[in-house]
Design an enzyme around this catalytic site. Structure first.
Site, PDB file in Angstrom:
ATOM      1  N   HIS A 177       0.917  -1.446  -0.070  1.00 30.35           N
ATOM      2  CA  HIS A 177       0.229   0.157   0.020  1.00 30.35           C
ATOM      3  C   HIS A 177       0.864   1.215  -0.047  1.00 30.35           C
ATOM      4  CE1 HIS A 177      -3.419   2.491   1.268  1.00 30.35           C
ATOM      5  NE2 HIS A 177      -2.594   3.176   1.859  1.00 30.35           N
ATOM      6  N   GLU A 178       1.847   1.222   1.069  1.00 23.50           N
ATOM      7  CA  GLU A 178       2.707   2.473   0.955  1.00 23.50           C
ATOM      8  C   GLU A 178       3.508   2.692  -0.128  1.00 23.50           C
ATOM      9  OE1 GLU A 178       1.930   4.815   3.068  1.00 23.50           O
ATOM     10  OE2 GLU A 178       0.881   3.493   4.715  1.00 23.50           O
ATOM     11  N   HIS A 201       1.910   4.607  -3.033  1.00 26.66           N
ATOM     12  CA  HIS A 201       2.222   5.896  -2.678  1.00 26.66           C
ATOM     13  C   HIS A 201       3.506   6.323  -3.113  1.00 26.66           C
ATOM     14  CE1 HIS A 201      -1.820   6.893  -0.581  1.00 26.66           C
ATOM     15  NE2 HIS A 201      -1.409   6.336   0.626  1.00 26.66           N
ATOM     16  N   GLU A 239      -5.807   8.207  -2.634  1.00 21.51           N
ATOM     17  CA  GLU A 239      -5.611   6.799  -2.006  1.00 21.51           C
ATOM     18  C   GLU A 239      -5.653   5.586  -3.259  1.00 21.51           C
ATOM     19  OE1 GLU A 239      -4.573   5.595   0.850  1.00 21.51           O
ATOM     20  OE2 GLU A 239      -4.250   7.591   2.025  1.00 21.51           O
TER      21      GLU A 239
END
Length: 678
Positions: A462-463, A466, A491
């Site tokens: 997930h990170e 980003h 997101e």
């Protein structure tokens, strides 16, 4: 899961930089230059130069404040933040700059779409600070923004300083593999008849003091079999910090006053206006529609868990309590699919997971992640790693710092910190972005190998989503670099990359047993996916509830003071299958998204819908192909915030991924509902 820095609306925002000697004079020179410029694209470029200079201090200070183990560095970062905030006040209330942007937007000869968007965005951000208001109102807006910043800091500090605790006796109530996490305590036992004084003094019972911060509470609720321990931990953990009841009340009223001065009916309307949703009414209709979609399935899942508890407890009348959810759903998943979390973690040693990120970047985007050495004083802790992202044709793309392991005094969650935004300096030169991923994974004890549970693997991916958004964007202005997009788009890349953490075609590339080297079995991954979706309606319902709480608390206010405890309790009863615990609980006082995302938590659900559609339409057939990655990068990631978000989404996944609804835009939910079998 969060991404920090350079996302909050503001015109202006080396790693550890002092503002007084470097950035402020440089920005002063640029302000002087802008005042003498004719209205043109050069005005916008100069404004972005100011923003870049100031943000380099703010964003590096933000990272330092949250990660550096040396308190002296942290204090200096705090001082830098305060000093640059004062300078930001000067910039954001500077009518010379505002008028230059206003005229450039209205009459300037701005050629490129990105420059026009930048001019519009800068003007809107100025006006969010109230610069267009009469002087008395502007002064009040400045006071309110300062109060909001202070209340937000206090809210988060209270969460850290008052985690709560419960004392548990006997020690056997806590599983042995968890006991090392908690402080041992002792109490004197009642003496037996005719017992000598010496024996009385030796009769002490061992127990544990359980801190009920969010991380510990999650583990307690999932793994402790004793129901009374779970109950007491749940009640205590959701009854602190008490001081935040006052803070949230004050934050709500302060934000509401700010919105009213700015001409809006509520803070939610003020905050959402510039997002895709455009209106709290659009968001509310989206949430209620999604709630209706999942309600029947969520109720059925609730009954399934309740029946299971009654069977296990041999009590046909037993109620299913909120502190039962994680424990019994975990047992049901493990039983139904023969899952053992320790076995799963054995396939994810941390060093192999980092190899997985490298392989993913190489396969999907054709880029390499190479470990780099540090310059003197560049690293802030021995655990930190630095990587260079490189493309064989395009050259260096940016720098990535990883600070993965938990330690005292560190930011308690997982977050993406944008340290420096990318921007085009000339036809031949690009300012490379710098980002840091900060996590709190458990470190290895002694000589043991550090391993991640699969939840942590998903968080890492997930990170990384980003980070790739920041590193692969190629914008003319750092104002639009990477994650500097509207909140209800931000997101999406991170949610998309969570899918990669669940796909066997990806996991088999790096998921290897830490001792035998065995590739993770496909059967095990299939079982993990089945377990993941076993209670998906209740999980989605929880996210809807969180979004409704956030939207309601910052919605239109009545004349009477708001009772936030009652409002949250009523929303839980109405929109979830679960009861509200009346014993003095106020869960929302540790829900930090209320301060970080005020009226914006719904963006997680927007992103969940967008990511589901992109995965189905673009990635699912061949997620690891360069063709898939090229589409994601050239149609979405590379633009950052330089194009309208709905255009980005439609270019990538087709027109139907979003639809116009009243004055705003909502996601199509069909791919998500199909995925979850709704």
């Amino acid at each position: 899961m969060d991404f920090r820095s350079s996302r909050q609306p503001r015109v202006f925002g080396g790693l550890w930089m002092r503002p007084s000697k470097a950035s402020c004079p440089s920005a002063d020179d640029l302000v002087s230059r802008i005042s003498q410029m004719p209205p043109s694209e050069e005005v916008i470029k100069a404004m972005d130069d100011i923003s870049n200079t100031v943000c380099s201090v703010i964003d590096s200070a933000e990272l330092c404040r949250n990660t550096h183990p040396d308190r002296e560095f942290v204090e200096e970062a705090n001082k830098a933040s305060m000093r640059i905030s004062e300078y930001l006040h000067f910039l954001n209330t500077n009518h010379t700059l505002y008028n230059a942007v206003l005229i450039a937007e209205q009459v300037g000869s701005i050629q490129s779409e990105e420059a026009r968007r930048a001019a519009h965005s800068l003007r809107v951000d100025f006006e969010k600070g109230g610069i267009h208001l009469p002087s008395d109102k502007l002064e009040r807006v400045n006071q309110l923004n300062a109060q909001i910043a202070q209340l937000s800091r206090q809210f988060n500090e209270n969460i850290i300083s008052d985690p709560g605790h419960v004392d548990v006796f006997p020690a056997s109530y806590i599983p042995k593999n968890m006991q090392h996490h908690f402080k041992p305590i002792y109490r004197q036992l009642l003496p037996a008849d005719n017992e000598s004084l010496g024996l009385r003094e030796k009769r002490k019972e061992k127990g544990f003091r359980l801190a009920t911060d969010s991380s510990n509470l999650s583990s307690i609720l999932k793994w402790v079999s004793h129901a009374e321990v779970r109950k007491q931990a749940y009640i205590r953990g959701n009854s602190v910090p008490y001081a935040n009841l006052f803070v949230i009340d004050k934050l709500i009223s302060t934000r509401h006053e700010l919105a009213k001065i700015m001409g809006y009916r509520s803070y939610a309307e003020f905050a959402i206006r510039s997002n895709m949703a455009a209106s709290p009414n659009v968001v509310m209709d989206f949430l209620l529609s999604l709630s209706n979609t999942v309600r029947q399935r969520a109720d059925a899942e609730f009954k399934l868990v309740q029946d299971y508890k009654r069977t296990v407890d041999n009590d046909v009348r037993a109620d299913l309590e909120p502190w039962d959810e994680a424990y019994f759903t975990g047992k049901m998943k493990s039983s139904a699919f023969d899952l053992d979390s320790s076995v799963i973690a054995s396939y994810f040693p941390t060093f192999q997971c980092l190899e997985g990120l490298k392989l993913l970047a190489k396969s999907v985007f054709g880029v390499t992640l190479s470990r780099m050495s540090f310059s003197f004083g560049e690293s802030w802790h021995p655990d930190v790693m630095k990587f260079l992202l490189h493309h064989p044709q395009e050259g260096d793309m940016g720098f990535l710092y990883l600070d993965l392991y938990s330690r005292d005094g560190k930011y308690p969650g997982c977050a993406h910190f944008a340290v420096r935004g990318g921007r085009r300096l000339s036809d031949a030169q690009y300012q490379l972005p710098i980002v840091a991923l900060v996590c709190n994974f458990p470190n290895s004890q002694g000589s043991s190998i550090s391993k991640l549970n699969h939840w942590d693997v998903e968080t890492l991916f997930h990170e990384f989503g980003h980070a790739l958004h920041s590193l692969l964007s190629r914008t003319d202005y750092q104002h639009f670099s990477g994650t500097r997009v509207v909140l209800d788009l931000a997101e999406t890349p991170s949610n998309l990359f969570e899918y990669y953490a669940w796909d066997y075609r990806v996991l088999k590339m790096f998921g290897r047993h830490y001792s035998t080297g065995e590739i993770i079995p496909e059967k095990l991954v299939n079982s993990m996916n089945h377990a993941r979706n076993m209670f998906s309606a209740m999980e989605l319902q929880r996210q809807i509830f969180y979004s409704l709480v956030d939207l309601t608390l910052f919605g239109e206010q009545s004349a009477d003071p708001m009772d936030t405890i009652s409002i949250v309790a009523d929303l839980k009863r109405k929109y979830t299958s679960w009861k509200h615990v009346e014993d003095g609980t106020h869960w929302h006082t540790r829900f930090s998204h209320l301060v970080n995302y005020g009226a914006g938590y719904y963006s997680y659900l927007y992103a969940k819908c967008f990511a589901a559609t992109i995965w189905e339409k673009v990635c699912q057939d061949d997620p690891l192909s360069l063709a898939t990655g090229t589409a994601i990068r050239t149609k979405f990631l590379q633009y950052g915030g330089a194009k309208h978000p709905s255009d980005l989404l439609r270019d990538l996944a087709g027109h139907s991924i979003v639809r116009n609804y009243n004055e705003g835009i909502v996601p199509d939910t069909s791919s998500l509902c199909k995925e979850l079998n709704f």
